[in-house]
Design an enzyme around this catalytic site. Structure first.
Site, PDB file in Angstrom:
ATOM      1  N   VAL A   1    -137.373 -25.273  12.209  1.00 38.26           N
ATOM      2  CA  VAL A   1    -137.879 -25.709  13.511  1.00 38.26           C
ATOM      3  C   VAL A   1    -136.823 -25.550  14.604  1.00 38.26           C
ATOM      4  O   VAL A   1    -137.076 -24.936  15.647  1.00 38.26           O
ATOM      5  CB  VAL A   1    -138.342 -27.179  13.441  1.00 38.26           C
TER       6      VAL A   1
ATOM      7  N   THR B   1    -129.789 -45.656  11.778  1.00 39.15           N
ATOM      8  CA  THR B   1    -128.661 -44.884  12.298  1.00 39.15           C
ATOM      9  C   THR B   1    -128.919 -43.383  12.362  1.00 39.15           C
ATOM     10  O   THR B   1    -128.052 -42.622  12.798  1.00 39.15           O
ATOM     11  CB  THR B   1    -127.407 -45.147  11.448  1.00 39.15           C
ATOM     12  N   GLY B   2    -130.092 -42.942  11.917  1.00 44.46           N
ATOM     13  CA  GLY B   2    -130.485 -41.560  12.136  1.00 44.46           C
ATOM     14  C   GLY B   2    -129.788 -40.542  11.260  1.00 44.46           C
ATOM     15  O   GLY B   2    -129.381 -40.827  10.135  1.00 44.46           O
TER      16      GLY B   2
ATOM     17  N   HIS C   1    -166.562 -28.205  27.341  1.00 37.77           N
ATOM     18  CA  HIS C   1    -166.532 -26.753  27.501  1.00 37.77           C
ATOM     19  C   HIS C   1    -166.272 -26.416  28.965  1.00 37.77           C
ATOM     20  O   HIS C   1    -166.878 -27.002  29.853  1.00 37.77           O
ATOM     21  CB  HIS C   1    -167.867 -26.136  27.068  1.00 37.77           C
TER      22      HIS C   1
ATOM     23  N   ALA D   1    -133.949 -20.470   9.895  1.00 41.97           N
ATOM     24  CA  ALA D   1    -135.202 -20.136  10.590  1.00 41.97           C
ATOM     25  C   ALA D   1    -136.183 -21.289  10.536  1.00 41.97           C
ATOM     26  O   ALA D   1    -137.393 -21.087  10.471  1.00 41.97           O
ATOM     27  CB  ALA D   1    -135.826 -18.889   9.969  1.00 41.97           C
TER      28      ALA D   1
ATOM     29  N   LYS E   1    -137.165 -29.450  24.678  1.00 44.78           N
ATOM     30  CA  LYS E   1    -138.489 -29.142  25.220  1.00 44.78           C
ATOM     31  C   LYS E   1    -138.408 -28.787  26.708  1.00 44.78           C
ATOM     32  O   LYS E   1    -139.168 -27.956  27.199  1.00 44.78           O
ATOM     33  CB  LYS E   1    -139.446 -30.321  25.011  1.00 44.78           C
TER      34      LYS E   1
END
Length: 468
Positions: free
Chosen positions: A187, A148-149, A447, A185, A56
């Site tokens: 994320v 542990t991912g 707004h 293709a 990011k």
């Protein structure tokens, strides 16, 4: 031998959040984690160290450069001679990571969590507790949480190394590749491809599936493909890769597309074809921890494995491989261990792709709702009719709301546009409470804000959008 109420194996989003919540609830807690960054122990797992956070940071840096080149002139801001300093971008990225991983270490100290650097391995049961080899030292714990991912899935034809990289390698290029290939293709492929495309690379995306972003709503996928192609990303769908060869100067990829064989040459190749559960070194076979046919740890609805006192959460149990899903499982499990009613609503987990424009969705797509036999109504509203978007100079995309035609209950939300990663939260909150499109439409929105697009899309489900 040190003894704990809760021992977490893995310090990523699932593990460190579970440890923090367990400590908050009064458990004596430890976390053993083997992740290293720059040769030093670094909590936060893939997400904080080499995934969500650094990607990011690079997405933001590259987007600012592209805006400087193409968008600022419209605002009367003229800049000449802009250039890319990749080394400075990487330095900034590293600084962001340092702050967040250091923050996790601080939270461990604050909550009196013992942090053990190294591998954690299940050894044996000892009464109602487990003995765990934690970095070469045995410790005892009443409850063991496996968190542990996952690891990047490798393409057998293209093992990682040299010019062929996975997500972490794609975040450390020291210069902009002239030609960049991306296999996948999804994320990760879209985000990393976008980073280097903005910085000047010619990016080609090869996808085995016949269409673009097939997990998203059809309307969103169609709009996204159009916008990404306009930006210069070159997509090829339904490809079958037959050969990958690399030498000192780059990588050659041979693939079949529409019955024609093509060979493409790239300076770098990113392989982003999904992730696999990380259970190496855990000792699953030795202690009889049950895994499914794909290698994920089997659990029940309370995250219990087949071994008494052993639980598992996060990517290692499958499902949506998302950091926020893993975190919520960590909280829910810790609360269950304390006798509370921990819960994760998997029907309203938000998905976000941090490209430009961003893509976000939660709940059912229109196709899924119809396949379930539901009678639905939809509402859509474009950012081009929103005052704040016009002021920003970014009117790409729209928001789409799907509701039950009889009950008006919100079933899904789908967005593409600037800042939709932030906009989706309010709809998810209403969906969490079983709310309706009328609830969303009747909620006063400030707004001018981008969030008015969401309100108008909700109004549009009843054909009463006010500004279109």
């Amino acid at each position: 031998m040190d003894s704990y109420d809760v021992l977490v194996i893995g310090g990523g989003p699932a593990g460190y959040v579970a440890a923090i919540r367990a400590a908050q609830l009064g458990f004596k807690t430890a976390c053993v984690d083997a992740f290293e960054r720059n040769g030093k122990a670094s909590l936060g797992g893939t997400c904080l160290n080499v995934g969500c956070i650094p990607s990011k940071a690079m997405l933001d840096s590259s987007e600012k450069f592209e805006m400087l080149q193409h968008d600022f002139a419209e605002h009367g801001i003229n800049v000449q001679g802009a250039s890319v300093d990749v080394a400075q971008m990487l330095k900034r990225q590293s600084g962001v990571v340092d702050k967040l991983t250091g923050g996790v270490a601080f939270l461990f100290r604050k909550n009196k969590i013992t942090s053990i650097h190294g591998l954690g391995r299940l050894v044996r049961q000892d009464g109602d507790a487990w003995i765990v080899d934690a970095a070469g030292t045995e410790v005892k714990a009443k409850h063991v949480i496996v968190a542990t991912g996952s690891s990047p899935r490798a393409l057998p034809l293209a093992p990682f190394g040299g010019h062929i990289v996975e997500n972490s390698g794609a975040l450390t290029f020291t210069e902009v590749p002239g030609k960049l290939g991306v296999i996948g293709a999804g994320v990760i492929g879209l985000e990393l491809g976008s980073v280097w495309r903005r910085l000047g690379a010619q990016v080609t995306v090869l996808e085995a599936l016949p269409g673009f972003l097939m997990a998203a709503d059809d309307a969103i996928a169609k709009e996204g493909l159009k916008l990404f192609q306009k930006q210069g990303l070159d997509f090829h769908f339904g490809v079958n890769i037959s050969k990958v060869e690399q030498d000192d100067s780059g990588v050659s990829v041979t693939y079949t597309e529409q019955d024609q064989e093509v060979t493409a040459r790239f300076d770098k190749l990113i392989v982003s074809i999904g992730r696999v559960p990380h259970t190496q070194g855990l000792g699953a076979d030795a202690v009889g921890l049950a895994l499914d046919e794909r290698g994920f740890v089997k659990v029940d609805h309370h995250y219990r494995t087949n071994l008494p006192g052993v639980y598992a959460i996060g990517d290692v149990i499958g499902g949506a491989m998302l950091a926020h899903k893993a975190e919520e499982e960590g909280v829910a499990l810790a609360e269950m261990l304390a006798g509370q009613a921990g819960h994760v609503n998997y029907d309203v987990i938000p998905w976000v792709i941090y490209t430009s424009p961003e893509i976000a969705w939660a709940g059912l797509t229109e196709k899924q709702a119809r396949e379930k036999g539901l009678s639905i109504k939809t509402g859509q509203f474009p950012f081009s009719a929103n005052g704040r978007a016009l002021g920003h100079g970014d009117t790409r995309g729209f928001a789409k709301i799907i509701a039950d035609a009889q009950t008006d209950k919100l079933l899904g939300v789908h967005m593409i546009g600037g800042g939709v990663s932030e906009l989706i939260g309010e709809v998810v909150a209403i969906m969490e409470f079983g709310g309706s499109s009328e609830d969303l439409a009747r909620t006063v929105h400030a707004h001018p804000t981008l969030s008015e697009v969401v309100k108008e899309a909700a109004l549009a489900t009843d054909k009463r959008a006010l500004h279109m």
